[in-house]
Design a protein around this motif. Structure first.
Motif, short mmCIF file in Angstrom:
data_model
loop_
_atom_site.label_atom_id
_atom_site.label_comp_id
_atom_site.label_asym_id
_atom_site.label_seq_id
_atom_site.Cartn_x
_atom_site.Cartn_y
_atom_site.Cartn_z
N UNK A 1 0.83 3.95 -3.08
CA UNK A 1 0.63 5.38 -2.84
C UNK A 1 1.75 6.18 -3.51
N UNK B 1 1.68 3.27 9.68
CA UNK B 1 1.89 2.08 8.86
C UNK B 1 0.81 1.04 9.13
N UNK C 1 5.45 6.38 11.70
CA UNK C 1 5.85 5.18 10.97
C UNK C 1 5.03 3.97 11.41
N UNK D 1 4.03 7.62 5.86
CA UNK D 1 4.76 6.45 6.33
C UNK D 1 6.24 6.56 5.97
N UNK E 1 -10.55 -0.21 1.18
CA UNK E 1 -10.93 0.19 -0.18
C UNK E 1 -12.00 -0.75 -0.71
N UNK F 1 0.82 -1.21 0.00
CA UNK F 1 0.00 0.00 0.00
C UNK F 1 0.86 1.27 0.00
N UNK G 1 -5.51 6.73 1.06
CA UNK G 1 -4.37 5.86 0.78
C UNK G 1 -3.40 6.53 -0.19
N UNK G 2 -3.93 7.33 -1.10
CA UNK G 2 -3.06 8.08 -2.01
C UNK G 2 -2.10 8.95 -1.20
N UNK G 3 -2.59 9.60 -0.18
CA UNK G 3 -1.77 10.55 0.57
C UNK G 3 -0.85 9.89 1.61
N UNK G 4 -1.31 8.78 2.17
CA UNK G 4 -0.61 8.21 3.32
C UNK G 4 0.81 7.74 3.04
N UNK G 5 1.13 7.42 1.81
CA UNK G 5 2.46 6.92 1.49
C UNK G 5 3.55 7.88 1.94
N UNK H 1 -2.40 2.25 7.69
CA UNK H 1 -2.46 2.12 6.24
C UNK H 1 -2.73 0.68 5.81
N UNK H 2 -2.19 -0.27 6.57
CA UNK H 2 -2.51 -1.67 6.31
C UNK H 2 -4.03 -1.87 6.33
#
Lengths: 114, 312
Positions: free
Chosen positions: A92, B126, B122, B158, B136, A88, B151-155, B129-130
């Motif tokens: 992203x 993290x 983190x 983390x 989704x 994930x 989820x687009x933003x969370x990367x 986000x899992x």
């Protein structure tokens, strides 16, 4: 009266703008929308809304995404960190990279035009 | 639609505001999304502490960007919850102020040092986000759409969090030791992030039967451990001996639940922990301080009427 049409391809998708129709009322607008925008294309649902009800702001009036360097808010900036350990996080990052690429392209075009 | 039909049809993005859904589904979905939205607010408030603690301008900027994202996620989620027709956004925000609104265990512990930033940014993010990636495919479509953007933003969150951890663990011996001490304190809380094992979980069965939840606490905890323990070890953190971890027969990781403080966990889940009161109270006071902004917005909105007026 002009009605803007939004089509959803599959259940669960977002409705995306596909065009508009001329119609006297909502019922006729849905009918025309079906004929013009859902006859050939795969469709799960259609929305119609009077054009006047839509608010708009364009790139001429607003600096979308800003013009200052905000690299600190993109995942790619932290390139000493490997995102591949979690699907994930990697997903992203690749989507952010794509969005950043598109924005850079748009900015470049804008500069060429000017 | 009756419950039986809901269970039969349950699948990813199966239901939306156009469906006539039974009250039990709408209440369960509201409970779940409101909890998620509240957690974004409380996580954002906790995180903003790190802006002052951050050692460089870059880190401060990144941290403010992250806080802004979290509050934005809360907005999306309250909207997704509102579409169920059970509670309004105002009601949910009020509940958060009065202490009736529930949120993630990890956000009940006030923070006061930069060493805690990677714990939240983190490990907790993290873990979140899992879970969010699996959501989704939730059956409530507006919730799934919110997850796409989240989820687009969370990367970035983390990766930024991991970058802080990496930096600190490359610091002096004293810095590394302090990082380890902080980790020792936070590790059990992080393990409890995914809640108790499936048998103990109160709401799991129904939420899964109607497709709101697509993964169990156990599955999420296991995959989190398999991904994040190697990360912690990579940077030189030692996994504390307690709570004990063990490998199940099927090769997955699990925690000895008896080693965790469940009394504290359930106190937190009732918002009765000392830290709960502190966090809820400080957020409420800030909310009160900007009451005049909401009031002036409402005055404007009600005076504008159905036809928009030009500003004079």
């Amino acid at each position: 009266m002009i009605w803007e049409v939004f089509r959803q391809e599959e259940p669960g998708d977002s409705h995306e703008h596909v065009g508009n129709v001329h119609a006297p009322d909502r019922e006729m607008a849905t009918l025309f929308a079906r004929i013009q925008h859902a006859r050939r294309m795969q469709t799960n649902s259609l929305w119609v809304t009077p054009r006047d009800e839509i608010g708009e702001v364009t790139a001429e009036e607003a600096a979308f995404g800003g013009r200052t360097d905000k690299s600190y808010r993109w995942a790619m900036t932290y390139n000493d960190i490997d995102a591949s350990f979690a699907e994930e996080v990697a997903d992203s990052e690749s989507k952010q990279r794509e969005a950043a690429r598109k924005r850079r392209e748009a900015l470049r075009e804008e500069e060429t035009d000017a | 639609m009756d419950l039986e039909t809901v269970m039969e049809r349950a699948g990813p993005r199966e239901f939306g505001p156009g469906d006539d859904l039974p009250e039990k589904y709408r209440k369960a979905a509201t409970r779940m999304i409101q909890f998620h939205a509240n957690s974004e607010v409380m996580g954002g408030y906790l995180d903003k502490t790190f802006t002052r603690k951050a050692p460089s301008l870059d880190r401060k900027l990144a941290n403010t960007a992250k806080v802004q994202d979290e509050i934005g996620h809360a907005q999306l989620l309250y909207r997704a919850a509102e579409t169920l027709g059970v509670k309004t956004r105002a009601e949910m925000l009020d509940e958060l102020a009065t202490g009736d609104g529930k949120f993630l265990n990890c956000f009940h512990y006030p923070v006061d040092s930069w060493y805690e930033a990677p714990m939240i940014d983190f490990f907790v993010d993290g873990g979140a986000m899992r879970r969010q990636a699996t959501l989704k495919s939730t059956s409530w479509t507006p919730y799934a759409h919110a997850m796409d953007k989240v989820c687009f933003e969370e990367g970035f969150h983390v990766k930024h969090g991991e970058s802080i951890l990496r930096e600190l663990m490359n610091g002096s011996k004293a810095t590394q030791e302090r990082m380890q001490e902080t980790f020792d304190v936070w590790w059990p809380r992080i393990l409890q992030f995914f809640g108790p094992t499936n048998d103990e979980s109160v709401h799991d069965d129904f939420a899964q039967a109607v497709g709101l939840k697509t993964a169990t606490n156990d599955e999420l905890r296991t995959s989190f451990l398999n991904m994040y323990i190697p990360k912690a070890e990579k940077y030189g953190l030692e996994i504390p001996e307690y709570p004990r971890l063990y490998e199940r027969d099927d090769g997955t990781m699990a925690v000895r639940e008896d080693d965790l403080d469940w009394e504290e966990f359930w106190t937190i889940s009732r918002n009765e922990y000392e830290g709960s009161k502190e966090q809820i109270g400080s957020r409420r006071r800030r909310q009160d301080a900007v009451e005049w902004v909401r009031e002036s917005l409402e005055t404007w909105e009600s005076s504008a009427g159905p036809t928009p007026q030009t500003a004079d």
